[in-house]
Design a protein around this motif. Structure first.
Motif, mmCIF file in Angstrom:
data_model
loop_
_atom_site.group_PDB
_atom_site.id
_atom_site.type_symbol
_atom_site.label_atom_id
_atom_site.label_comp_id
_atom_site.label_asym_id
_atom_site.label_seq_id
_atom_site.Cartn_x
_atom_site.Cartn_y
_atom_site.Cartn_z
ATOM 1 N N LEU A 37 0.803 -1.216 0.000
ATOM 2 C CA LEU A 37 0.000 0.000 0.000
ATOM 3 C C LEU A 37 0.839 1.271 0.000
ATOM 4 O O LEU A 37 0.356 2.329 -0.392
ATOM 5 C CB LEU A 37 -0.951 0.001 1.196
ATOM 6 C CG LEU A 37 -2.037 -1.066 1.142
ATOM 7 C CD1 LEU A 37 -2.893 -1.011 2.400
ATOM 8 C CD2 LEU A 37 -2.907 -0.921 -0.085
ATOM 9 N N VAL A 63 -3.006 8.427 7.157
ATOM 10 C CA VAL A 63 -3.789 7.501 6.340
ATOM 11 C C VAL A 63 -4.927 8.245 5.659
ATOM 12 O O VAL A 63 -5.649 9.001 6.312
ATOM 13 C CB VAL A 63 -4.374 6.380 7.232
ATOM 14 C CG1 VAL A 63 -5.251 5.446 6.434
ATOM 15 C CG2 VAL A 63 -3.267 5.635 7.949
ATOM 16 N N LEU A 64 -5.085 8.022 4.369
ATOM 17 C CA LEU A 64 -6.264 8.467 3.636
ATOM 18 C C LEU A 64 -7.092 7.223 3.380
ATOM 19 O O LEU A 64 -6.630 6.286 2.746
ATOM 20 C CB LEU A 64 -5.890 9.126 2.314
ATOM 21 C CG LEU A 64 -5.502 10.599 2.385
ATOM 22 C CD1 LEU A 64 -4.200 10.792 3.120
ATOM 23 C CD2 LEU A 64 -5.450 11.191 1.016
ATOM 24 N N LEU A 65 -8.301 7.206 3.904
ATOM 25 C CA LEU A 65 -9.124 6.010 3.893
ATOM 26 C C LEU A 65 -10.445 6.295 3.183
ATOM 27 O O LEU A 65 -11.133 7.263 3.509
ATOM 28 C CB LEU A 65 -9.390 5.584 5.342
ATOM 29 C CG LEU A 65 -10.220 4.356 5.586
ATOM 30 C CD1 LEU A 65 -9.448 3.111 5.163
ATOM 31 C CD2 LEU A 65 -10.575 4.258 7.055
ATOM 32 N N TRP A 66 -10.777 5.455 2.194
ATOM 33 C CA TRP A 66 -12.054 5.605 1.504
ATOM 34 C C TRP A 66 -13.170 5.134 2.420
ATOM 35 O O TRP A 66 -13.084 4.078 3.018
ATOM 36 C CB TRP A 66 -12.061 4.806 0.211
ATOM 37 C CG TRP A 66 -13.384 4.862 -0.482
ATOM 38 C CD1 TRP A 66 -14.296 3.867 -0.558
ATOM 39 C CD2 TRP A 66 -13.948 5.980 -1.176
ATOM 40 N NE1 TRP A 66 -15.396 4.300 -1.255
ATOM 41 C CE2 TRP A 66 -15.210 5.589 -1.657
ATOM 42 C CE3 TRP A 66 -13.504 7.271 -1.444
ATOM 43 C CZ2 TRP A 66 -16.033 6.429 -2.382
ATOM 44 C CZ3 TRP A 66 -14.323 8.109 -2.168
ATOM 45 C CH2 TRP A 66 -15.567 7.687 -2.628
ATOM 46 N N TYR A 67 -14.205 5.925 2.531
ATOM 47 C CA TYR A 67 -15.331 5.631 3.411
ATOM 48 C C TYR A 67 -16.592 5.609 2.560
ATOM 49 O O TYR A 67 -16.876 6.570 1.844
ATOM 50 C CB TYR A 67 -15.426 6.720 4.484
ATOM 51 C CG TYR A 67 -16.543 6.548 5.463
ATOM 52 C CD1 TYR A 67 -16.425 5.682 6.536
ATOM 53 C CD2 TYR A 67 -17.719 7.260 5.318
ATOM 54 C CE1 TYR A 67 -17.460 5.529 7.450
ATOM 55 C CE2 TYR A 67 -18.751 7.124 6.217
ATOM 56 C CZ TYR A 67 -18.615 6.253 7.279
ATOM 57 O OH TYR A 67 -19.632 6.094 8.181
ATOM 58 N N TRP A 101 -13.401 10.504 1.353
ATOM 59 C CA TRP A 101 -12.123 10.182 1.976
ATOM 60 C C TRP A 101 -12.075 10.736 3.393
ATOM 61 O O TRP A 101 -12.477 11.867 3.636
ATOM 62 C CB TRP A 101 -10.972 10.764 1.172
ATOM 63 C CG TRP A 101 -10.831 10.096 -0.153
ATOM 64 C CD1 TRP A 101 -11.427 10.454 -1.322
ATOM 65 C CD2 TRP A 101 -10.056 8.934 -0.435
ATOM 66 N NE1 TRP A 101 -11.067 9.586 -2.312
ATOM 67 C CE2 TRP A 101 -10.227 8.647 -1.802
ATOM 68 C CE3 TRP A 101 -9.239 8.114 0.326
ATOM 69 C CZ2 TRP A 101 -9.604 7.569 -2.419
ATOM 70 C CZ3 TRP A 101 -8.614 7.036 -0.279
ATOM 71 C CH2 TRP A 101 -8.799 6.776 -1.633
ATOM 72 N N LYS A 102 -11.564 9.944 4.310
ATOM 73 C CA LYS A 102 -11.289 10.389 5.670
ATOM 74 C C LYS A 102 -9.777 10.387 5.863
ATOM 75 O O LYS A 102 -9.061 9.632 5.219
ATOM 76 C CB LYS A 102 -11.945 9.465 6.694
ATOM 77 C CG LYS A 102 -13.444 9.638 6.772
ATOM 78 C CD LYS A 102 -14.001 8.907 7.962
ATOM 79 C CE LYS A 102 -15.460 9.233 8.155
ATOM 80 N NZ LYS A 102 -15.969 8.699 9.415
ATOM 81 N N TRP A 123 -2.867 -0.543 14.009
ATOM 82 C CA TRP A 123 -4.298 -0.561 14.343
ATOM 83 C C TRP A 123 -4.590 -0.990 15.773
ATOM 84 O O TRP A 123 -5.723 -0.954 16.207
ATOM 85 C CB TRP A 123 -5.089 -1.411 13.350
ATOM 86 C CG TRP A 123 -4.672 -2.853 13.305
ATOM 87 C CD1 TRP A 123 -5.036 -3.839 14.168
ATOM 88 C CD2 TRP A 123 -3.818 -3.461 12.350
ATOM 89 N NE1 TRP A 123 -4.460 -5.028 13.817
ATOM 90 C CE2 TRP A 123 -3.705 -4.823 12.693
ATOM 91 C CE3 TRP A 123 -3.132 -3.001 11.229
ATOM 92 C CZ2 TRP A 123 -2.934 -5.724 11.968
ATOM 93 C CZ3 TRP A 123 -2.365 -3.900 10.508
ATOM 94 C CH2 TRP A 123 -2.278 -5.226 10.877
ATOM 95 N N HIS A 177 -8.571 12.002 13.623
ATOM 96 C CA HIS A 177 -9.279 11.579 12.414
ATOM 97 C C HIS A 177 -10.401 12.555 12.103
ATOM 98 O O HIS A 177 -10.928 13.230 12.984
ATOM 99 C CB HIS A 177 -9.806 10.144 12.512
ATOM 100 C CG HIS A 177 -10.949 9.950 13.449
ATOM 101 N ND1 HIS A 177 -12.252 10.200 13.094
ATOM 102 C CD2 HIS A 177 -10.992 9.543 14.729
ATOM 103 C CE1 HIS A 177 -13.044 9.923 14.112
ATOM 104 N NE2 HIS A 177 -12.298 9.537 15.121
ATOM 105 N N SER A 221 -3.837 16.263 4.500
ATOM 106 C CA SER A 221 -2.683 15.418 4.824
ATOM 107 C C SER A 221 -1.376 16.176 4.627
ATOM 108 O O SER A 221 -0.414 15.948 5.354
ATOM 109 C CB SER A 221 -2.701 14.125 4.002
ATOM 110 O OG SER A 221 -2.363 14.353 2.651
#
Length: 120
Positions: A7, A46-50, A58-59, A72, A79, A93
């Protein structure tokens, strides 16, 4: 032969070492079950798809990390509450990265739940 996707290849960035001021602040925020301070070495942004029925986007999350534990297992320091566009998340970010480099992340983003997209 199998090759596992890394990743890190998605968003290549240099490691963000935690400065002395931020390390000091983290000692009070994160302690082990035995009451000892957890020693962190770097920030993981972290860029996280929600995706939910009504909301997609993105979060952004920030974890203090070390080589001794998986990220984790520690709650994020920060966040975003609401998802946003990739452009806004990336811009946030970048601001977080600048705060990390100036050893002021815990001062500027101390409240872990953030929803001030207008400030970016």
């Amino acid at each position: 032969m199998f090759h596992y996707f890394n990743l890190v290849d998605l968003f290549p960035r240099p490691a963000l070492p935690i400065g002395q001021q931020d390390k000091h602040e983290l000692e009070d925020m994160y302690t082990s079950k035995e009451g000892k301070s957890i020693r962190f070495t770097h920030w993981l942004v972290v860029l996280l798809w929600y995706a939910e029925q009504e909301t997609n986007g993105w979060k952004v999350m920030v974890f203090p990390v070390s080589e001794e534990r998986v990220f984790w297992t520690v709650p994020p320091l920060f966040h975003t509450l609401a998802p946003s566009s990739f452009e806004k998340a990336w811009k946030l970010s970048e601001a977080i990265q600048a705060s990390c480099q100036s050893d002021q992340l815990t001062l500027k983003f101390v409240h872990p739940y953030w929803d001030n997209w207008a400030a970016i």
